[in-house]
Write a protein that holds these residues in place. Structure first.
Motif, PDB file in Angstrom:
ATOM      1  N   MET A 132      39.201  53.390  76.110  1.00  0.00           N
ATOM      2  CA  MET A 132      38.434  52.470  76.947  1.00  0.00           C
ATOM      3  C   MET A 132      38.819  52.583  78.415  1.00  0.00           C
ATOM      4  N   LYS A 133      39.998  53.119  78.683  1.00  0.00           N
ATOM      5  CA  LYS A 133      40.473  53.226  80.062  1.00  0.00           C
ATOM      6  C   LYS A 133      40.502  54.665  80.573  1.00  0.00           C
ATOM      7  N   PHE A 134      40.837  55.623  79.697  1.00  0.00           N
ATOM      8  CA  PHE A 134      41.220  56.937  80.187  1.00  0.00           C
ATOM      9  C   PHE A 134      40.358  58.095  79.692  1.00  0.00           C
ATOM     10  N   LEU A 135      39.250  57.840  79.034  1.00  0.00           N
ATOM     11  CA  LEU A 135      38.466  58.940  78.462  1.00  0.00           C
ATOM     12  C   LEU A 135      38.104  60.016  79.487  1.00  0.00           C
ATOM     13  N   PRO A 136      37.599  59.666  80.688  1.00  0.00           N
ATOM     14  CA  PRO A 136      37.235  60.720  81.661  1.00  0.00           C
ATOM     15  C   PRO A 136      38.434  61.485  82.204  1.00  0.00           C
ATOM     16  N   ASN A 137      39.643  60.975  81.966  1.00  0.00           N
ATOM     17  CA  ASN A 137      40.823  61.713  82.391  1.00  0.00           C
ATOM     18  C   ASN A 137      41.092  62.925  81.508  1.00  0.00           C
ATOM     19  N   TYR A 138      40.511  62.917  80.309  1.00  0.00           N
ATOM     20  CA  TYR A 138      40.745  63.997  79.349  1.00  0.00           C
ATOM     21  C   TYR A 138      39.592  64.992  79.244  1.00  0.00           C
ATOM     22  N   PHE A 139      38.356  64.518  79.464  1.00  0.00           N
ATOM     23  CA  PHE A 139      37.203  65.353  79.138  1.00  0.00           C
ATOM     24  C   PHE A 139      36.283  65.552  80.334  1.00  0.00           C
ATOM     25  N   GLU A 140      35.807  66.787  80.452  1.00  0.00           N
ATOM     26  CA  GLU A 140      34.891  67.135  81.528  1.00  0.00           C
ATOM     27  C   GLU A 140      33.477  66.636  81.223  1.00  0.00           C
ATOM     28  N   LYS A 141      32.636  66.704  82.194  1.00  0.00           N
ATOM     29  CA  LYS A 141      31.238  66.335  82.004  1.00  0.00           C
ATOM     30  C   LYS A 141      30.597  67.253  80.959  1.00  0.00           C
ATOM     31  N   HIS A 142      29.915  66.648  80.009  1.00  0.00           N
ATOM     32  CA  HIS A 142      29.168  67.360  78.961  1.00  0.00           C
ATOM     33  C   HIS A 142      30.075  68.201  78.055  1.00  0.00           C
ATOM     34  N   GLN A 143      31.330  67.844  77.923  1.00  0.00           N
ATOM     35  CA  GLN A 143      32.249  68.646  77.106  1.00  0.00           C
ATOM     36  C   GLN A 143      32.084  68.385  75.614  1.00  0.00           C
ATOM     37  N   LEU A 144      31.863  67.147  75.225  1.00  0.00           N
ATOM     38  CA  LEU A 144      31.916  66.768  73.821  1.00  0.00           C
ATOM     39  C   LEU A 144      30.564  66.934  73.129  1.00  0.00           C
ATOM     40  N   SER A 145      30.613  67.236  71.833  1.00  0.00           N
ATOM     41  CA  SER A 145      29.384  67.323  71.047  1.00  0.00           C
ATOM     42  C   SER A 145      29.255  66.196  70.034  1.00  0.00           C
ATOM     43  N   LYS A 146      30.384  65.558  69.671  1.00  0.00           N
ATOM     44  CA  LYS A 146      30.322  64.452  68.723  1.00  0.00           C
ATOM     45  C   LYS A 146      31.398  63.430  69.075  1.00  0.00           C
ATOM     46  N   MET A 147      30.999  62.145  69.005  1.00  0.00           N
ATOM     47  CA  MET A 147      31.937  61.048  69.179  1.00  0.00           C
ATOM     48  C   MET A 147      31.765  60.077  68.017  1.00  0.00           C
ATOM     49  N   PHE A 148      32.891  59.561  67.516  1.00  0.00           N
ATOM     50  CA  PHE A 148      32.876  58.674  66.356  1.00  0.00           C
ATOM     51  C   PHE A 148      33.511  57.334  66.720  1.00  0.00           C
ATOM     52  N   PHE A 149      32.815  56.258  66.364  1.00  0.00           N
ATOM     53  CA  PHE A 149      33.319  54.898  66.536  1.00  0.00           C
ATOM     54  C   PHE A 149      33.187  54.220  65.177  1.00  0.00           C
ATOM     55  N   LEU A 150      34.221  54.326  64.370  1.00  0.00           N
ATOM     56  CA  LEU A 150      34.133  53.968  62.962  1.00  0.00           C
ATOM     57  C   LEU A 150      34.958  52.720  62.669  1.00  0.00           C
ATOM     58  N   PHE A 151      34.286  51.692  62.216  1.00  0.00           N
ATOM     59  CA  PHE A 151      34.906  50.419  61.866  1.00  0.00           C
ATOM     60  C   PHE A 151      35.781  49.886  63.007  1.00  0.00           C
ATOM     61  N   PRO A 152      35.202  49.750  64.210  1.00  0.00           N
ATOM     62  CA  PRO A 152      35.994  49.234  65.330  1.00  0.00           C
ATOM     63  C   PRO A 152      36.259  47.744  65.171  1.00  0.00           C
ATOM     64  N   ASP A 153      37.228  47.259  65.932  1.00  0.00           N
ATOM     65  CA  ASP A 153      37.541  45.839  65.937  1.00  0.00           C
ATOM     66  C   ASP A 153      36.302  45.055  66.384  1.00  0.00           C
ATOM     67  N   PRO A 154      35.848  44.080  65.592  1.00  0.00           N
ATOM     68  CA  PRO A 154      34.611  43.361  65.963  1.00  0.00           C
ATOM     69  C   PRO A 154      34.785  42.378  67.103  1.00  0.00           C
ATOM     70  N   HIS A 155      36.000  41.907  67.376  1.00  0.00           N
ATOM     71  CA  HIS A 155      36.222  40.924  68.449  1.00  0.00           C
ATOM     72  C   HIS A 155      35.159  39.828  68.365  1.00  0.00           C
ATOM     73  N   PHE A 156      35.265  38.995  67.371  1.00  0.00           N
ATOM     74  CA  PHE A 156      34.219  38.029  67.059  1.00  0.00           C
ATOM     75  C   PHE A 156      33.951  37.016  68.170  1.00  0.00           C
ATOM     76  N   LYS A 157      34.984  36.557  68.850  1.00  0.00           N
ATOM     77  CA  LYS A 157      34.797  35.505  69.852  1.00  0.00           C
ATOM     78  C   LYS A 157      34.007  36.026  71.047  1.00  0.00           C
ATOM     79  N   ASN A 158      33.093  35.181  71.551  1.00  0.00           N
ATOM     80  CA  ASN A 158      32.234  35.599  72.665  1.00  0.00           C
ATOM     81  C   ASN A 158      33.047  36.045  73.874  1.00  0.00           C
ATOM     82  N   ARG A 159      34.145  35.362  74.142  1.00  0.00           N
ATOM     83  CA  ARG A 159      34.941  35.711  75.328  1.00  0.00           C
ATOM     84  C   ARG A 159      35.648  37.063  75.173  1.00  0.00           C
ATOM     85  N   LYS A 160      35.676  37.591  73.929  1.00  0.00           N
ATOM     86  CA  LYS A 160      36.312  38.885  73.693  1.00  0.00           C
ATOM     87  C   LYS A 160      35.303  40.013  73.476  1.00  0.00           C
ATOM     88  N   HIS A 161      34.030  39.729  73.637  1.00  0.00           N
ATOM     89  CA  HIS A 161      33.032  40.788  73.463  1.00  0.00           C
ATOM     90  C   HIS A 161      33.231  41.911  74.473  1.00  0.00           C
TER      91      HIS A 161
END
Length: 260
Positions: A132-161
Protein backbone atom coordinates in the motif's frame (compact mmCIF):
# COMPACT_ATOMS: atom_id res chain seq x y z
CA UNK A 1 -18.68 -18.61 -9.23
CA UNK A 2 -17.90 -20.60 -6.07
CA UNK A 3 -15.14 -22.82 -7.46
CA UNK A 4 -16.00 -26.13 -9.06
CA UNK A 5 -12.46 -27.49 -8.95
CA UNK A 6 -11.91 -29.97 -6.14
CA UNK A 7 -9.36 -29.32 -3.42
CA UNK A 8 -7.21 -32.23 -4.56
CA UNK A 9 -6.95 -30.71 -8.04
CA UNK A 10 -5.11 -27.64 -6.81
CA UNK A 11 -3.19 -28.67 -3.71
CA UNK A 12 0.49 -29.34 -4.59
CA UNK A 13 1.98 -32.64 -3.45
CA UNK A 14 4.95 -31.70 -1.28
CA UNK A 15 5.06 -34.93 0.72
CA UNK A 16 8.57 -35.81 -0.48
CA UNK A 17 10.09 -32.47 0.51
CA UNK A 18 12.22 -32.55 3.65
CA UNK A 19 12.67 -29.61 6.00
CA UNK A 20 9.44 -27.76 5.27
CA UNK A 21 8.67 -25.20 8.00
CA UNK A 22 5.84 -25.83 10.45
CA UNK A 23 3.29 -23.09 11.06
CA UNK A 24 3.29 -23.61 14.79
CA UNK A 25 6.76 -22.07 14.85
CA UNK A 26 5.60 -18.93 13.03
CA UNK A 27 2.74 -17.63 15.18
CA UNK A 28 1.46 -14.24 14.07
CA UNK A 29 -1.58 -12.03 14.55
CA UNK A 30 -4.09 -12.44 11.74
CA UNK A 31 -3.98 -8.79 10.65
CA UNK A 32 -1.59 -5.84 10.59
CA UNK A 33 -2.23 -2.11 10.40
CA UNK A 34 -0.96 -1.10 6.92
CA UNK A 35 -0.61 2.54 8.00
CA UNK A 36 1.75 1.79 10.87
CA UNK A 37 5.51 2.12 10.62
CA UNK A 38 6.70 -1.46 10.19
CA UNK A 39 10.42 -0.64 9.84
CA UNK A 40 10.57 -1.95 6.27
CA UNK A 41 13.53 -1.48 3.96
CA UNK A 42 12.61 -0.67 0.37
CA UNK A 43 14.42 0.60 -2.75
CA UNK A 44 14.21 4.27 -3.68
CA UNK A 45 13.23 3.23 -7.22
CA UNK A 46 12.84 0.00 -9.23
CA UNK A 47 16.28 0.39 -10.81
CA UNK A 48 17.87 0.16 -7.36
CA UNK A 49 16.22 -3.16 -6.50
CA UNK A 50 18.57 -6.16 -6.63
CA UNK A 51 16.30 -9.06 -7.53
CA UNK A 52 19.16 -11.58 -7.50
CA UNK A 53 18.92 -11.43 -3.72
CA UNK A 54 15.53 -13.15 -4.02
CA UNK A 55 15.85 -15.23 -7.19
CA UNK A 56 19.59 -15.71 -7.60
CA UNK A 57 20.79 -16.10 -11.18
CA UNK A 58 17.23 -16.96 -12.22
CA UNK A 59 16.55 -13.20 -12.16
CA UNK A 60 19.04 -12.56 -14.96
CA UNK A 61 17.15 -11.45 -18.05
CA UNK A 62 13.79 -11.63 -16.27
CA UNK A 63 11.55 -9.20 -14.40
CA UNK A 64 8.85 -9.91 -11.87
CA UNK A 65 5.52 -10.37 -13.64
CA UNK A 66 3.14 -11.83 -11.03
CA UNK A 67 2.56 -10.21 -7.62
CA UNK A 68 0.44 -11.72 -4.85
CA UNK A 69 -0.32 -8.82 -2.50
CA UNK A 70 -0.76 -10.13 1.01
CA UNK A 71 0.38 -13.58 -0.07
CA UNK A 72 -0.38 -15.28 3.25
CA UNK A 73 1.42 -18.60 3.52
CA UNK A 74 2.43 -18.64 -0.14
CA UNK A 75 0.17 -21.42 -1.38
CA UNK A 76 -0.85 -19.66 -4.58
CA UNK A 77 2.72 -18.83 -5.58
CA UNK A 78 3.97 -22.34 -4.96
CA UNK A 79 1.15 -23.84 -6.99
CA UNK A 80 1.54 -21.46 -9.94
CA UNK A 81 5.33 -21.79 -10.04
CA UNK A 82 5.47 -24.93 -12.26
CA UNK A 83 2.67 -23.61 -14.50
CA UNK A 84 4.68 -20.49 -15.43
CA UNK A 85 8.34 -21.51 -15.01
CA UNK A 86 9.68 -18.57 -17.02
CA UNK A 87 7.73 -15.93 -15.06
CA UNK A 88 9.10 -14.44 -11.86
CA UNK A 89 6.44 -14.37 -9.13
CA UNK A 90 6.60 -12.35 -5.93
CA UNK A 91 4.58 -12.56 -2.75
CA UNK A 92 4.39 -9.35 -0.74
CA UNK A 93 3.44 -9.89 2.91
CA UNK A 94 3.49 -7.29 5.67
CA UNK A 95 3.46 -9.73 8.61
CA UNK A 96 6.99 -10.66 9.62
CA UNK A 97 6.42 -14.22 10.85
CA UNK A 98 4.20 -15.09 7.89
CA UNK A 99 6.73 -13.78 5.37
CA UNK A 100 9.48 -15.69 7.23
CA UNK A 101 7.43 -18.87 6.85
CA UNK A 102 7.04 -18.39 3.09
CA UNK A 103 10.72 -17.55 2.64
CA UNK A 104 11.77 -20.66 4.57
CA UNK A 105 9.28 -22.83 2.67
CA UNK A 106 10.57 -21.67 -0.70
CA UNK A 107 14.15 -22.27 0.47
CA UNK A 108 13.25 -25.85 1.42
CA UNK A 109 11.57 -26.43 -1.93
CA UNK A 110 14.60 -25.10 -3.78
CA UNK A 111 16.97 -27.33 -1.81
CA UNK A 112 14.82 -30.34 -2.61
CA UNK A 113 14.77 -29.34 -6.27
CA UNK A 114 18.55 -28.99 -6.50
CA UNK A 115 19.05 -32.34 -4.78
CA UNK A 116 17.00 -33.84 -7.60
CA UNK A 117 18.93 -31.94 -10.32
CA UNK A 118 16.07 -29.54 -11.04
CA UNK A 119 15.53 -25.80 -10.82
CA UNK A 120 11.95 -25.79 -9.60
CA UNK A 121 10.65 -22.89 -7.47
CA UNK A 122 13.51 -20.56 -8.34
CA UNK A 123 10.94 -18.34 -10.05
CA UNK A 124 9.04 -17.61 -6.81
CA UNK A 125 10.05 -15.47 -3.84
CA UNK A 126 8.54 -13.65 -0.89
CA UNK A 127 9.33 -10.16 0.29
CA UNK A 128 8.25 -8.51 3.54
CA UNK A 129 6.91 -5.14 2.49
CA UNK A 130 3.87 -2.88 2.47
CA UNK A 131 2.35 -2.81 -1.00
CA UNK A 132 0.00 0.00 0.00
CA UNK A 133 2.98 2.30 0.49
CA UNK A 134 5.88 1.05 -1.60
CA UNK A 135 4.62 -0.77 -4.71
CA UNK A 136 6.00 1.80 -7.24
CA UNK A 137 9.37 1.56 -5.52
CA UNK A 138 9.69 -2.01 -6.78
CA UNK A 139 8.01 -2.09 -10.19
CA UNK A 140 8.36 -0.09 -13.37
CA UNK A 141 5.49 1.22 -15.43
CA UNK A 142 3.63 -1.61 -17.20
CA UNK A 143 5.93 -4.26 -15.70
CA UNK A 144 3.37 -6.63 -14.19
CA UNK A 145 0.99 -8.97 -15.99
CA UNK A 146 -0.98 -10.32 -13.02
CA UNK A 147 -1.84 -9.02 -9.56
CA UNK A 148 -3.66 -11.00 -6.87
CA UNK A 149 -5.67 -9.64 -3.93
CA UNK A 150 -6.94 -12.77 -2.25
CA UNK A 151 -9.01 -12.73 0.93
CA UNK A 152 -7.79 -9.29 2.07
CA UNK A 153 -8.64 -7.85 5.46
CA UNK A 154 -12.22 -6.51 5.14
CA UNK A 155 -11.77 -3.65 7.66
CA UNK A 156 -15.46 -3.64 8.46
CA UNK A 157 -15.67 -0.30 10.28
CA UNK A 158 -16.41 2.70 8.05
CA UNK A 159 -13.53 4.69 9.52
CA UNK A 160 -11.15 1.88 8.47
CA UNK A 161 -12.32 1.57 4.86
CA UNK A 162 -9.33 3.71 3.92
CA UNK A 163 -7.18 0.73 4.97
CA UNK A 164 -8.73 -1.55 2.35
CA UNK A 165 -6.35 -2.78 -0.33
CA UNK A 166 -8.67 -1.64 -3.15
CA UNK A 167 -9.28 2.12 -3.15
CA UNK A 168 -9.33 4.72 -5.95
CA UNK A 169 -5.89 6.02 -4.98
CA UNK A 170 -4.32 2.57 -4.85
CA UNK A 171 -5.96 1.52 -8.12
CA UNK A 172 -4.05 4.33 -9.83
CA UNK A 173 -0.81 2.72 -8.63
CA UNK A 174 -1.92 -0.75 -9.70
CA UNK A 175 -2.82 0.59 -13.14
CA UNK A 176 0.62 2.17 -13.38
CA UNK A 177 2.43 -1.09 -12.61
CA UNK A 178 0.17 -3.32 -14.72
CA UNK A 179 0.69 -3.62 -18.46
CA UNK A 180 -2.30 -3.20 -20.80
CA UNK A 181 -4.04 -6.56 -20.94
CA UNK A 182 -2.78 -7.49 -17.48
CA UNK A 183 -5.21 -8.99 -14.99
CA UNK A 184 -6.27 -8.18 -11.43
CA UNK A 185 -7.70 -11.09 -9.44
CA UNK A 186 -9.81 -10.44 -6.35
CA UNK A 187 -11.63 -12.82 -4.05
CA UNK A 188 -13.19 -12.63 -0.61
CA UNK A 189 -15.73 -14.45 1.48
CA UNK A 190 -17.20 -11.11 2.62
CA UNK A 191 -19.89 -10.02 0.17
CA UNK A 192 -19.74 -6.37 1.23
CA UNK A 193 -16.00 -6.26 0.52
CA UNK A 194 -16.54 -7.99 -2.83
CA UNK A 195 -19.11 -5.33 -3.77
CA UNK A 196 -16.67 -2.62 -2.66
CA UNK A 197 -13.79 -3.96 -4.76
CA UNK A 198 -15.96 -4.54 -7.84
CA UNK A 199 -17.50 -1.06 -7.51
CA UNK A 200 -14.16 0.74 -7.41
CA UNK A 201 -12.59 -1.36 -10.15
CA UNK A 202 -15.62 -0.80 -12.37
CA UNK A 203 -15.47 2.93 -11.77
CA UNK A 204 -11.79 3.18 -12.70
CA UNK A 205 -11.35 4.10 -16.38
CA UNK A 206 -8.39 1.72 -16.87
CA UNK A 207 -10.09 -1.50 -15.73
CA UNK A 208 -12.90 -3.63 -17.11
CA UNK A 209 -14.32 -6.83 -15.67
CA UNK A 210 -13.91 -10.03 -17.63
CA UNK A 211 -17.10 -11.59 -18.94
CA UNK A 212 -18.55 -14.65 -17.22
CA UNK A 213 -17.27 -16.80 -20.08
CA UNK A 214 -13.76 -15.34 -19.82
CA UNK A 215 -13.69 -15.92 -16.07
CA UNK A 216 -14.92 -19.48 -16.53
CA UNK A 217 -12.09 -20.21 -18.97
CA UNK A 218 -9.34 -18.58 -16.88
CA UNK A 219 -7.00 -21.37 -15.81
CA UNK A 220 -5.69 -19.52 -12.74
CA UNK A 221 -9.09 -18.83 -11.18
CA UNK A 222 -9.47 -22.31 -9.59
CA UNK A 223 -6.21 -21.71 -7.72
CA UNK A 224 -7.45 -18.29 -6.63
CA UNK A 225 -10.75 -19.70 -5.37
CA UNK A 226 -8.90 -22.35 -3.36
CA UNK A 227 -6.20 -20.11 -1.90
CA UNK A 228 -7.11 -21.24 1.64
CA UNK A 229 -6.61 -24.85 0.51
CA UNK A 230 -3.29 -23.97 -1.10
CA UNK A 231 -2.18 -22.42 2.18
CA UNK A 232 -2.48 -25.93 3.65
CA UNK A 233 -5.88 -25.35 5.21
CA UNK A 234 -5.24 -22.34 7.43
CA UNK A 235 -7.35 -21.94 10.55
CA UNK A 236 -9.33 -19.21 8.82
CA UNK A 237 -9.87 -21.45 5.82
CA UNK A 238 -11.08 -24.29 8.00
CA UNK A 239 -13.45 -21.91 9.75
CA UNK A 240 -14.75 -20.65 6.42
CA UNK A 241 -15.33 -24.21 5.25
CA UNK A 242 -17.15 -25.16 8.46
CA UNK A 243 -19.41 -22.15 8.18
CA UNK A 244 -20.09 -22.80 4.51
CA UNK A 245 -19.17 -19.27 3.48
CA UNK A 246 -19.51 -18.30 -0.14
CA UNK A 247 -16.48 -17.09 -2.08
CA UNK A 248 -16.77 -14.09 -4.38
CA UNK A 249 -14.10 -13.88 -7.11
CA UNK A 250 -13.71 -11.28 -9.83
CA UNK A 251 -11.13 -10.68 -12.56
CA UNK A 252 -10.47 -7.31 -14.15
CA UNK A 253 -8.42 -6.50 -17.26
CA UNK A 254 -6.12 -3.52 -17.45
CA UNK A 255 -7.17 -1.40 -20.44
CA UNK A 256 -4.77 0.44 -22.79
CA UNK A 257 -3.66 3.91 -21.80
CA UNK A 258 -5.78 6.65 -23.41
CA UNK A 259 -4.28 8.63 -26.27
CA UNK A 260 -2.39 11.70 -25.03
Amino acid sequence: MTGETSENDVRPDLSAVQGLPQKRHYRQRAHANPHSDHDINYPVCPARMDWTGLYGNYANGRKVEFVDVGCGYGGLLISLSPLYPESLMLGMEIRMKVSDFVIDKIAALRRHSKENDKVDYFNVACLRSNAMKFLPNYFEKHQLSKMFFLFPDPHFKNRKHKWRIITPALLAEYAYCLRPGGLVYTITDVEDLHDWMVLHLNEHPLFERLTDEEEKNDKILPYVVNRFVLDCSTEEGQKAAREGRNKYPAIFRRLPDPDP
